[in-house]
Scaffold this motif. Sequence first.
Motif, PDB file in Angstrom:
ATOM      1  N   ILE A 228      -0.544   4.085  -4.690  1.00 16.51           N
ATOM      2  CA  ILE A 228      -1.386   4.859  -3.657  1.00 16.51           C
ATOM      3  C   ILE A 228      -1.745   3.743  -2.498  1.00 16.51           C
ATOM      4  O   ILE A 228      -1.523   3.984  -1.378  1.00 16.51           O
ATOM      5  CB  ILE A 228      -2.419   5.590  -4.151  1.00 16.51           C
ATOM      6  N   VAL A 229      -2.074   2.702  -2.882  1.00 15.03           N
ATOM      7  CA  VAL A 229      -2.847   1.665  -1.907  1.00 15.03           C
ATOM      8  C   VAL A 229      -1.531   1.312  -1.258  1.00 15.03           C
ATOM      9  O   VAL A 229      -1.662   1.000   0.123  1.00 15.03           O
ATOM     10  CB  VAL A 229      -3.430   0.533  -2.786  1.00 15.03           C
ATOM     11  N   GLU A 266      -6.300   0.070  23.301  1.00 19.88           N
ATOM     12  CA  GLU A 266      -7.420   0.618  22.764  1.00 19.88           C
ATOM     13  C   GLU A 266      -7.978  -0.066  21.375  1.00 19.88           C
ATOM     14  O   GLU A 266      -7.772   0.543  20.345  1.00 19.88           O
ATOM     15  CB  GLU A 266      -7.758   2.132  22.844  1.00 19.88           C
ATOM     16  N   PHE A 267      -8.329  -1.492  21.487  1.00 21.25           N
ATOM     17  CA  PHE A 267      -8.540  -2.060  20.369  1.00 21.25           C
ATOM     18  C   PHE A 267      -9.881  -1.611  19.464  1.00 21.25           C
ATOM     19  O   PHE A 267      -9.965  -1.751  18.017  1.00 21.25           O
ATOM     20  CB  PHE A 267      -8.438  -3.452  20.455  1.00 21.25           C
ATOM     21  N   GLY A 268     -10.801  -1.440  20.176  1.00 24.37           N
ATOM     22  CA  GLY A 268     -11.861  -0.862  19.548  1.00 24.37           C
ATOM     23  C   GLY A 268     -11.593   0.284  18.618  1.00 24.37           C
ATOM     24  O   GLY A 268     -12.073   0.680  17.720  1.00 24.37           O
ATOM     25  N   TYR A 269     -10.943   1.417  19.410  1.00 19.96           N
ATOM     26  CA  TYR A 269     -10.582   2.572  18.591  1.00 19.96           C
ATOM     27  C   TYR A 269      -9.624   2.231  17.493  1.00 19.96           C
ATOM     28  O   TYR A 269      -9.909   3.048  16.489  1.00 19.96           O
ATOM     29  CB  TYR A 269      -9.970   3.809  19.552  1.00 19.96           C
ATOM     30  N   ALA A 270      -8.798   1.403  17.838  1.00 20.96           N
ATOM     31  CA  ALA A 270      -8.014   1.093  16.770  1.00 20.96           C
ATOM     32  C   ALA A 270      -8.657   0.725  15.286  1.00 20.96           C
ATOM     33  O   ALA A 270      -8.487   0.636  14.378  1.00 20.96           O
ATOM     34  CB  ALA A 270      -6.643   0.344  16.919  1.00 20.96           C
ATOM     35  N   ALA A 271      -9.610  -0.313  15.645  1.00 21.40           N
ATOM     36  CA  ALA A 271     -10.555  -1.224  14.945  1.00 21.40           C
ATOM     37  C   ALA A 271     -11.132  -0.229  13.951  1.00 21.40           C
ATOM     38  O   ALA A 271     -11.435  -0.244  12.608  1.00 21.40           O
ATOM     39  CB  ALA A 271     -11.388  -1.923  15.521  1.00 21.40           C
ATOM     40  N   ALA A 272     -11.892   0.940  14.681  1.00 26.27           N
ATOM     41  CA  ALA A 272     -12.382   2.196  13.888  1.00 26.27           C
ATOM     42  C   ALA A 272     -11.483   2.896  12.934  1.00 26.27           C
ATOM     43  O   ALA A 272     -12.018   2.995  11.553  1.00 26.27           O
ATOM     44  CB  ALA A 272     -13.021   3.204  14.928  1.00 26.27           C
ATOM     45  N   MET A 273     -10.153   2.954  13.265  1.00 25.22           N
ATOM     46  CA  MET A 273      -9.336   3.542  12.380  1.00 25.22           C
ATOM     47  C   MET A 273      -9.008   2.457  10.872  1.00 25.22           C
ATOM     48  O   MET A 273      -9.128   3.049  10.123  1.00 25.22           O
ATOM     49  CB  MET A 273      -7.885   3.732  12.839  1.00 25.22           C
ATOM     50  N   SER A 274      -8.831   1.186  11.324  1.00 27.60           N
ATOM     51  CA  SER A 274      -8.848   0.129  10.616  1.00 27.60           C
ATOM     52  C   SER A 274      -9.936   0.203   9.445  1.00 27.60           C
ATOM     53  O   SER A 274      -9.594   0.017   8.212  1.00 27.60           O
ATOM     54  CB  SER A 274      -8.601  -0.845  11.026  1.00 27.60           C
ATOM     55  N   LEU A 277      -9.865   3.208   7.091  1.00 28.75           N
ATOM     56  CA  LEU A 277      -8.837   3.045   6.057  1.00 28.75           C
ATOM     57  C   LEU A 277      -9.112   2.121   5.069  1.00 28.75           C
ATOM     58  O   LEU A 277      -8.843   2.172   3.842  1.00 28.75           O
ATOM     59  CB  LEU A 277      -7.613   2.766   6.807  1.00 28.75           C
ATOM     60  N   PHE A 278      -9.780   0.819   5.487  1.00 34.42           N
ATOM     61  CA  PHE A 278     -10.164  -0.283   4.619  1.00 34.42           C
ATOM     62  C   PHE A 278     -11.207   0.525   3.651  1.00 34.42           C
ATOM     63  O   PHE A 278     -11.232   0.083   2.494  1.00 34.42           O
ATOM     64  CB  PHE A 278     -10.845  -1.420   5.651  1.00 34.42           C
ATOM     65  N   PHE A 279     -12.122   1.057   4.044  1.00 35.80           N
ATOM     66  CA  PHE A 279     -13.258   1.637   2.998  1.00 35.80           C
ATOM     67  C   PHE A 279     -12.616   2.661   2.299  1.00 35.80           C
ATOM     68  O   PHE A 279     -13.138   2.721   1.009  1.00 35.80           O
ATOM     69  CB  PHE A 279     -14.413   1.997   3.887  1.00 35.80           C
ATOM     70  N   LEU A 283     -12.857   2.236  -1.822  1.00 41.04           N
ATOM     71  CA  LEU A 283     -13.439   2.958  -2.571  1.00 41.04           C
ATOM     72  C   LEU A 283     -12.512   3.664  -3.741  1.00 41.04           C
ATOM     73  O   LEU A 283     -12.906   3.617  -4.703  1.00 41.04           O
ATOM     74  CB  LEU A 283     -14.264   4.073  -1.634  1.00 41.04           C
ATOM     75  N   PHE A 284     -11.330   3.920  -3.152  1.00 41.40           N
ATOM     76  CA  PHE A 284     -10.718   4.441  -4.229  1.00 41.40           C
ATOM     77  C   PHE A 284     -10.228   3.201  -5.447  1.00 41.40           C
ATOM     78  O   PHE A 284     -10.070   3.493  -6.592  1.00 41.40           O
ATOM     79  CB  PHE A 284      -9.242   4.786  -3.438  1.00 41.40           C
ATOM     80  N   SER A 285      -9.871   2.091  -4.892  1.00 42.67           N
ATOM     81  CA  SER A 285      -9.640   1.094  -5.758  1.00 42.67           C
ATOM     82  C   SER A 285     -10.828   0.673  -6.959  1.00 42.67           C
ATOM     83  O   SER A 285     -10.574   0.481  -7.964  1.00 42.67           O
ATOM     84  CB  SER A 285      -9.294  -0.270  -4.990  1.00 42.67           C
TER      85      SER A 285
END
Length: 297
Positions: A228-229, A266-274, A277-279, A283-285
């Motif tokens: 999944i990860v 749009e690096f700021g918006y992409a960082a928000a997506m990242s 996804l990271f959290f 959380l799942f792990s």
Amino acid sequence: MTFRSGAADAPAFNQNLGAYLFLAPALLILFLSLLLPAAATIGMSFTDISFLRPTNFVGLDNYLRLLSDGRFQQAVFNTSYYTLGVTLPTMVLGLLAAVALNRRFPFRVAFRTIFYLPVLTSLIAAAVVWVYIYEPYSGPMNGLLVSLGLPPQPWLQSPNLAMTALIIMAVWRDFGTAMIIYLAGLQDIPEEIYEAARLDGAGKFAILRRITVPMLSSVTFYLMIILIVQSFQVFGAIYVMTGGGPLGSTETIVFQMYQTAFGYTEFGYAAAMSTVLFFVILLFSIVGTKIMRKGEA
């Protein structure tokens, strides 16, 4: 008494200091390559940084934008669909292959090697080969369909088939990993249990369902977390085979992050997506690991 205690603690302190000194280079590399970029990404997610204009602090605007971004929601759906489509077939095929190759028969090692070879293959190289396999006019996949009397399909050009084509390639590449992990788990099941079941008249299917599968539950859960990860972070195959198309049908979260950052700057918006996804993965792990440990206990 105090002097003796201090003298006794000195060797322990020296040993700990030596251990920390040996760990320092690895910890420094970990900090510079993982922790520092992660912290920087989280910080960027609260800005409108694009490197083309002055950077401003925007607070939670990027995250609020994600909630109403239909394209991002489609990417979340595509990622979830891809993850589900890859994880379940990979685990089932890996288990069946492991059970079949756990028995003694001629060329068993050769078959294990053949099934595991796709895992060792470069992802980009494998993706290029599968682009040829899915070629709509002269590709082997459509050639097989025509030989069976079925019409050829535009595998990578159809919004309805492109994701399925990616899933098939991913299962082909990853089920060798599942097979090896399941083979390792099968080695821990005592042979006496199988012998007792056979003496009681249990068939092969009953043994698989009532003994093998339950006793591999912890291995199954561990493998599920890995798959999944890994599926959440798919990028290379999509970049080579479909480029997120057609019509965004194969655009996943990571691929959209790449396009948003390096295509639209749009690096700021992409960082928000990242960060989201990271959290989600973190959380799942954590939850999955706790459930697995509880099951083992």
